[in-house]
Write a protein that holds these residues in place. Structure first.
Motif, PDB file in Angstrom:
ATOM      1  N   THR A   1      28.519 -26.580   8.307  1.00  0.00           N
ATOM      2  CA  THR A   1      28.680 -26.129   6.856  1.00  0.00           C
ATOM      3  C   THR A   1      28.019 -27.189   6.293  1.00  0.00           C
ATOM      4  O   THR A   1      28.238 -28.469   6.464  1.00  0.00           O
ATOM      5  CB  THR A   1      30.129 -26.010   6.644  1.00  0.00           C
ATOM      6  OG1 THR A   1      31.029 -25.076   7.513  1.00  0.00           O
ATOM      7  CG2 THR A   1      30.288 -25.635   5.220  1.00  0.00           C
ATOM      8  N   GLY A   2      27.231 -26.888   5.025  1.00  0.00           N
ATOM      9  CA  GLY A   2      26.705 -27.749   4.199  1.00  0.00           C
ATOM     10  C   GLY A   2      27.795 -28.099   3.009  1.00  0.00           C
ATOM     11  O   GLY A   2      28.161 -27.118   2.625  1.00  0.00           O
ATOM     12  N   TYR A   3      27.530 -29.141   2.556  1.00  0.00           N
ATOM     13  CA  TYR A   3      28.178 -29.641   1.390  1.00  0.00           C
ATOM     14  C   TYR A   3      27.388 -30.209   0.257  1.00  0.00           C
ATOM     15  O   TYR A   3      26.488 -31.082   0.702  1.00  0.00           O
ATOM     16  CB  TYR A   3      29.391 -30.395   1.668  1.00  0.00           C
ATOM     17  CG  TYR A   3      30.379 -30.024   2.712  1.00  0.00           C
ATOM     18  CD1 TYR A   3      31.411 -29.471   2.211  1.00  0.00           C
ATOM     19  CD2 TYR A   3      30.292 -29.998   4.000  1.00  0.00           C
ATOM     20  CE1 TYR A   3      32.248 -28.551   3.112  1.00  0.00           C
ATOM     21  CE2 TYR A   3      31.206 -29.381   5.107  1.00  0.00           C
ATOM     22  CZ  TYR A   3      32.017 -28.710   4.340  1.00  0.00           C
ATOM     23  OH  TYR A   3      33.063 -28.160   5.141  1.00  0.00           O
ATOM     24  N   LYS A   4      27.843 -30.227  -0.990  1.00  0.00           N
ATOM     25  CA  LYS A   4      27.012 -30.771  -2.047  1.00  0.00           C
ATOM     26  C   LYS A   4      27.052 -32.239  -1.895  1.00  0.00           C
ATOM     27  O   LYS A   4      25.826 -32.976  -2.103  1.00  0.00           O
ATOM     28  CB  LYS A   4      27.656 -30.476  -3.317  1.00  0.00           C
ATOM     29  CG  LYS A   4      26.818 -30.782  -4.638  1.00  0.00           C
ATOM     30  CD  LYS A   4      27.410 -30.312  -5.882  1.00  0.00           C
ATOM     31  CE  LYS A   4      26.375 -30.733  -7.316  1.00  0.00           C
ATOM     32  NZ  LYS A   4      27.045 -30.025  -8.212  1.00  0.00           N
ATOM     33  N   TRP A   5      28.020 -32.978  -1.526  1.00  0.00           N
ATOM     34  CA  TRP A   5      28.198 -34.339  -1.492  1.00  0.00           C
ATOM     35  C   TRP A   5      28.854 -34.804  -0.099  1.00  0.00           C
ATOM     36  O   TRP A   5      29.910 -34.005   0.232  1.00  0.00           O
ATOM     37  CB  TRP A   5      28.939 -35.280  -2.745  1.00  0.00           C
ATOM     38  CG  TRP A   5      28.315 -34.735  -4.020  1.00  0.00           C
ATOM     39  CD1 TRP A   5      28.920 -33.989  -4.863  1.00  0.00           C
ATOM     40  CD2 TRP A   5      27.080 -35.253  -4.484  1.00  0.00           C
ATOM     41  NE1 TRP A   5      27.910 -33.954  -6.011  1.00  0.00           N
ATOM     42  CE2 TRP A   5      26.875 -34.712  -5.779  1.00  0.00           C
ATOM     43  CE3 TRP A   5      26.091 -36.222  -3.855  1.00  0.00           C
ATOM     44  CZ2 TRP A   5      25.694 -34.937  -6.522  1.00  0.00           C
ATOM     45  CZ3 TRP A   5      24.991 -36.571  -4.619  1.00  0.00           C
ATOM     46  CH2 TRP A   5      24.704 -36.037  -5.814  1.00  0.00           C
ATOM     47  N   PRO A   6      28.650 -35.932   0.424  1.00  0.00           N
ATOM     48  CA  PRO A   6      29.559 -36.241   1.549  1.00  0.00           C
ATOM     49  C   PRO A   6      30.822 -36.523   1.576  1.00  0.00           C
ATOM     50  O   PRO A   6      32.023 -36.326   2.225  1.00  0.00           O
ATOM     51  CB  PRO A   6      28.849 -37.715   1.806  1.00  0.00           C
ATOM     52  CG  PRO A   6      27.415 -37.716   1.431  1.00  0.00           C
ATOM     53  CD  PRO A   6      27.675 -37.112   0.222  1.00  0.00           C
ATOM     54  N   SER A   7      31.517 -36.834   0.231  1.00  0.00           N
ATOM     55  CA  SER A   7      32.910 -36.961  -0.337  1.00  0.00           C
ATOM     56  C   SER A   7      33.818 -35.943  -0.920  1.00  0.00           C
ATOM     57  O   SER A   7      34.639 -35.890  -0.864  1.00  0.00           O
ATOM     58  CB  SER A   7      32.845 -38.181  -1.121  1.00  0.00           C
ATOM     59  OG  SER A   7      32.256 -37.911  -2.413  1.00  0.00           O
ATOM     60  N   THR A   8      32.957 -34.788  -1.018  1.00  0.00           N
ATOM     61  CA  THR A   8      33.585 -33.270  -1.601  1.00  0.00           C
ATOM     62  C   THR A   8      33.481 -32.420  -0.919  1.00  0.00           C
ATOM     63  O   THR A   8      32.113 -31.697  -0.594  1.00  0.00           O
ATOM     64  CB  THR A   8      33.144 -33.024  -3.034  1.00  0.00           C
ATOM     65  OG1 THR A   8      31.543 -32.860  -2.905  1.00  0.00           O
ATOM     66  CG2 THR A   8      33.330 -34.445  -3.925  1.00  0.00           C
ATOM     67  N   LEU A   9      34.320 -31.599  -0.113  1.00  0.00           N
ATOM     68  CA  LEU A   9      34.152 -30.627   0.970  1.00  0.00           C
ATOM     69  C   LEU A   9      34.308 -29.466   0.372  1.00  0.00           C
ATOM     70  O   LEU A   9      35.150 -28.616   0.751  1.00  0.00           O
ATOM     71  CB  LEU A   9      35.484 -31.071   2.141  1.00  0.00           C
ATOM     72  CG  LEU A   9      35.424 -32.421   2.758  1.00  0.00           C
ATOM     73  CD1 LEU A   9      36.433 -32.575   3.853  1.00  0.00           C
ATOM     74  CD2 LEU A   9      34.097 -32.675   3.226  1.00  0.00           C
TER      75      LEU A   9
ATOM     76  N   ASP B   1      19.583 -23.995   5.651  1.00  0.00           N
ATOM     77  CA  ASP B   1      18.996 -22.650   6.008  1.00  0.00           C
ATOM     78  C   ASP B   1      19.495 -21.623   5.119  1.00  0.00           C
ATOM     79  O   ASP B   1      18.571 -20.627   4.504  1.00  0.00           O
ATOM     80  CB  ASP B   1      19.240 -22.118   7.465  1.00  0.00           C
ATOM     81  CG  ASP B   1      18.735 -22.852   8.320  1.00  0.00           C
ATOM     82  OD1 ASP B   1      17.387 -23.401   8.362  1.00  0.00           O
ATOM     83  OD2 ASP B   1      19.157 -23.696   9.427  1.00  0.00           O
ATOM     84  N   VAL B   2      20.801 -21.719   4.768  1.00  0.00           N
ATOM     85  CA  VAL B   2      21.478 -20.857   3.751  1.00  0.00           C
ATOM     86  C   VAL B   2      22.193 -21.890   2.623  1.00  0.00           C
ATOM     87  O   VAL B   2      23.044 -22.397   2.936  1.00  0.00           O
ATOM     88  CB  VAL B   2      22.362 -19.891   4.193  1.00  0.00           C
ATOM     89  CG1 VAL B   2      23.162 -18.874   2.988  1.00  0.00           C
ATOM     90  CG2 VAL B   2      21.752 -18.976   5.146  1.00  0.00           C
ATOM     91  N   GLY B   3      21.596 -21.733   1.557  1.00  0.00           N
ATOM     92  CA  GLY B   3      21.996 -22.854   0.530  1.00  0.00           C
ATOM     93  C   GLY B   3      21.145 -23.779  -0.149  1.00  0.00           C
ATOM     94  O   GLY B   3      19.902 -23.571   0.225  1.00  0.00           O
ATOM     95  N   PRO B   4      21.359 -24.942  -1.029  1.00  0.00           N
ATOM     96  CA  PRO B   4      20.362 -25.563  -1.560  1.00  0.00           C
ATOM     97  C   PRO B   4      19.740 -26.481  -0.740  1.00  0.00           C
ATOM     98  O   PRO B   4      20.048 -26.985   0.073  1.00  0.00           O
ATOM     99  CB  PRO B   4      21.258 -26.092  -2.644  1.00  0.00           C
ATOM    100  CG  PRO B   4      22.604 -26.365  -2.055  1.00  0.00           C
ATOM    101  CD  PRO B   4      22.918 -24.898  -1.279  1.00  0.00           C
ATOM    102  N   ALA B   5      18.735 -26.996  -1.236  1.00  0.00           N
ATOM    103  CA  ALA B   5      17.913 -28.166  -0.661  1.00  0.00           C
ATOM    104  C   ALA B   5      18.721 -29.388  -0.974  1.00  0.00           C
ATOM    105  O   ALA B   5      19.635 -29.523  -2.023  1.00  0.00           O
ATOM    106  CB  ALA B   5      16.555 -28.312  -1.252  1.00  0.00           C
ATOM    107  N   GLY B   6      18.629 -30.609  -0.207  1.00  0.00           N
ATOM    108  CA  GLY B   6      19.399 -31.890  -0.676  1.00  0.00           C
ATOM    109  C   GLY B   6      20.731 -31.755  -0.093  1.00  0.00           C
ATOM    110  O   GLY B   6      21.460 -32.475  -1.064  1.00  0.00           O
ATOM    111  N   ALA B   7      21.175 -30.800   0.499  1.00  0.00           N
ATOM    112  CA  ALA B   7      22.811 -31.042   0.778  1.00  0.00           C
ATOM    113  C   ALA B   7      23.067 -31.765   1.937  1.00  0.00           C
ATOM    114  O   ALA B   7      22.222 -32.427   2.503  1.00  0.00           O
ATOM    115  CB  ALA B   7      23.167 -29.329   1.009  1.00  0.00           C
TER     116      ALA B   7
ATOM    117  N   VAL C   1      25.129 -32.460   5.600  1.00  0.00           N
ATOM    118  CA  VAL C   1      26.090 -31.832   6.993  1.00  0.00           C
ATOM    119  C   VAL C   1      26.547 -32.842   7.739  1.00  0.00           C
ATOM    120  O   VAL C   1      25.959 -34.230   7.552  1.00  0.00           O
ATOM    121  CB  VAL C   1      25.184 -31.027   7.734  1.00  0.00           C
ATOM    122  CG1 VAL C   1      24.692 -29.553   6.779  1.00  0.00           C
ATOM    123  CG2 VAL C   1      24.150 -31.719   8.378  1.00  0.00           C
ATOM    124  N   SER C   2      27.873 -32.916   8.325  1.00  0.00           N
ATOM    125  CA  SER C   2      28.435 -33.952   9.197  1.00  0.00           C
ATOM    126  C   SER C   2      27.525 -34.298  10.171  1.00  0.00           C
ATOM    127  O   SER C   2      26.955 -33.317  11.084  1.00  0.00           O
ATOM    128  CB  SER C   2      29.646 -33.586   9.477  1.00  0.00           C
ATOM    129  OG  SER C   2      30.245 -34.586  10.403  1.00  0.00           O
TER     130      SER C   2
END
Length: 537
Positions: free
Chosen positions: A459-467, A505-511, A513-514
């Motif tokens: 799963t991709g997230y906008k920032w490492p600190s906001t899930l 792959d689905v979602g924005p660039a520059g996101a 993942v853990s």
């Protein structure tokens, strides 16, 4: 290594795991070789009874030349008892289904060899499909019928000579009623493959075919033979020599940057080695092709059969190139700048290469076919601007396995929307192929990017600190840019605080993942597939 990586990477002994920890690329190669060796040993065991079945077939049909049935089986299936998946939608196949050791067709656009052969030997179609002995016997009956039809004196049947088999084999081939130059060439190519096998002989992995001193010049006229043998090698079975075609070698050494040809004659090819045999205009689109990626396929059948099928207007399928296993001969059937129908919604930007044989066959990938395919792909990269350095170099798969769009040379079963395919399969030598098309060495990291393998969809997230989820990075090999410390992701004893910046792959660039999802590294580690520590952002 956390437990997920073990489940994803192994499938063989724990001894190998401990011995090869930290040498993942070498381990992948050894794992593939182990699986391939196991498959070949199993295939050899399954072939143990075939010589006796062939002997019984010759006893029933004594006019067939010795070795002819074995050579057909080798050319069609590599002595593998083929069992196509009945759940597979025929529209998703690139060839009509074939069955058994002899690769008999059962309708679907070609002849019903299974049904016809079953009636000739007095057995059911199901027996011909399931039972190797019945399958061989049915093929013998069909070949004997074709032999009888070719003999002028129907009152006297005589033992055929191998050189007399070319028209008999063409009649036997089962490619339907299509006529014309390409259909005739496909049947001749089938006959040539069988007779070439008889001439050379085979003794490998339980396949035994005695070499015979037959003269192909007696089986085909000079024009046919020149085309059937073209273009790469000059072979002489009499003195067991194989020589490079020097004229072709000089041509290959020259730059391959030529303007696209506009004619559709004998020289209307994009790659100098290829023979031009155009597919039916009903089986491809003349719409523009961006030609920015190359896709590998297996025919799930034979080279000659694919040529015939792509010329059949009802097939609704095609590829740009086909490659023969025995010697690497290349046939082009669709111009590169047109859209062949080989990869569903990816046809508009891809060049498709079909390889003789079947993805599940561990013994399918001859050096001649792989080398010819690599020469072709390298040429496409040079002429069309495809990035050969982006080619897939990891393991092959026997299931659908999506890889990122940034990988521009990859398999049919690595494309979205093609979930029912896995060709060219787990035995395709991707690492060696990468080396061949890139002049040796391991795949470099693109500037500012690092290869990593993930064991599951991340799963991709906008920032490492906001899930807050924003998309998905699919399982497989992906590029990442850098790492940052953030929220811990944990499962049992496996954990990681590092997060990796990437394009989803689905979602924005520059996101983000853990790094927990990395297949090759453990707790609070973030390394690429070469073992290098991924830099901080």
């Amino acid at each position: 290594m956390h437990p997920h990586s073990l489940a994803a990477a192994l499938g063989c002994s724990l001894l190998l795991t401990s011995a090869l920890a930290g040498a993942s690329d070498r381990f992948d190669t050894l794992q593939l070789n182990l699986e391939k060796t196991s498959a070949l040993v199993l295939a050899q065991a399954q072939r143990a009874w075939y010589p006796e079945y062939f002997r019984r077939a010759y006893a029933r049909y004594p006019n067939l030349p010795a070795g002819s049935l074995e050579a057909i089986a080798y050319a069609e299936t590599n002595w593998t008892h083929v069992r196509p998946d009945p759940a597979q939608d025929p529209r998703d196949l690139h060839m009509p289904r074939s069955f058994g050791v002899m690769g008999l067709y059962h309708g679907g656009g070609f002849a019903d060899q299974v049904g016809d052969g079953a009636r000739l030997i007095g057995r059911s179609a199901r027996q011909v499909i399931d039972d190797p002995e019945s399958n061989i016997l049915a093929a013998a009956a069909l070949l004997d019928r074709a032999l009888a039809a070719s003999q002028s004196d129907k009152r006297s049947r005589a033992l055929a000579q191998p050189e007399d088999l070319a028209p008999v084999l063409a009649r036997y081939a089962g490619y339907g009623a299509a006529n014309g130059g390409i259909a005739d060439y496909a049947r001749q190519s089938f006959a040539y493959g069988v007779l070439q096998t008889l001439q050379r002989g085979v003794n490998e992995q339980g396949v035994q075919i005695k070499a015979q001193p037959l003269k192909l010049e007696r089986a085909f006229d000079a024009g046919q033979l020149q085309k059937l043998r073209a273009p790469t090698l000059l072979m002489n079975a009499g003195d067991d020599s194989v020589r490079v075609n020097d004229a072709l070698a000089r041509e290959l050494a020259a730059p391959a940057l030529k303007a696209p040809a506009t004619d559709v004659g004998a020289k209307a090819v994009d790659f100098g080695e290829a023979i031009w045999n155009p597919a039916s205009s009903s089986n491809y689109s003349t719409a523009s092709n961006a030609m920015s990626a190359v896709i590998m396929h297996t025919m799930e059948g034979s080279y000659a059969g694919s040529i015939s099928w792509f010329q059949n207007p009802s097939a609704q399928v095609s590829a740009h190139y086909l490659i023969r296993k025995s010697d690497g001969q290349i046939t082009q059937m669709v111009r590169e700048y047109h859209q062949a129908w080989h990869a569903k919604n990816h046809n508009y930007y891809t060049v498709g290469i079909e390889h003789d044989g079947r993805a599940a066959d561990a013994g399918n990938w001859s050096a001649a076919m792989v080398n010819a395919s690599a020469r072709l792909t390298k040429s496409i990269c040079a002429r069309r601007g495809v990035n050969c350095a982006s080619a897939w170099s990891g393991p092959g798969y026997d299931t659908f396995h999506l890889v990122p769009d940034s990988v521009r040379v990859k398999g049919h079963g690595m494309l979205s929307g093609n979930e029912n395919r896995y060709d060219p399969g787990k035995y395709f030598p991707w690492s060696n192929y990468y080396s061949l098309i890139n002049g040796g060495g391991n795949p470099p990291n693109p500037p500012g990017k690092y290869w990593v393998d993930t064991f599951a969809n991340a799963t991709g997230y906008k920032w490492p600190s906001t899930l807050t989820p924003v998309g998905t990075l699919y399982q497989g090999t992906n590029y990442v840019y850098c790492k940052a410390w953030g929220e811990e992701v944990r499962s049992g004893s496996s954990y990681n605080h590092y997060w990796l910046k990437t394009d989803l792959d689905v979602g924005p660039a520059g996101a983000w993942v853990s790094a927990y999802y990395l297949s090759r590294w453990g707790n609070d580690e973030a390394r690429d597939n070469n073992g290098a520590v991924i830099p901080d952002c």
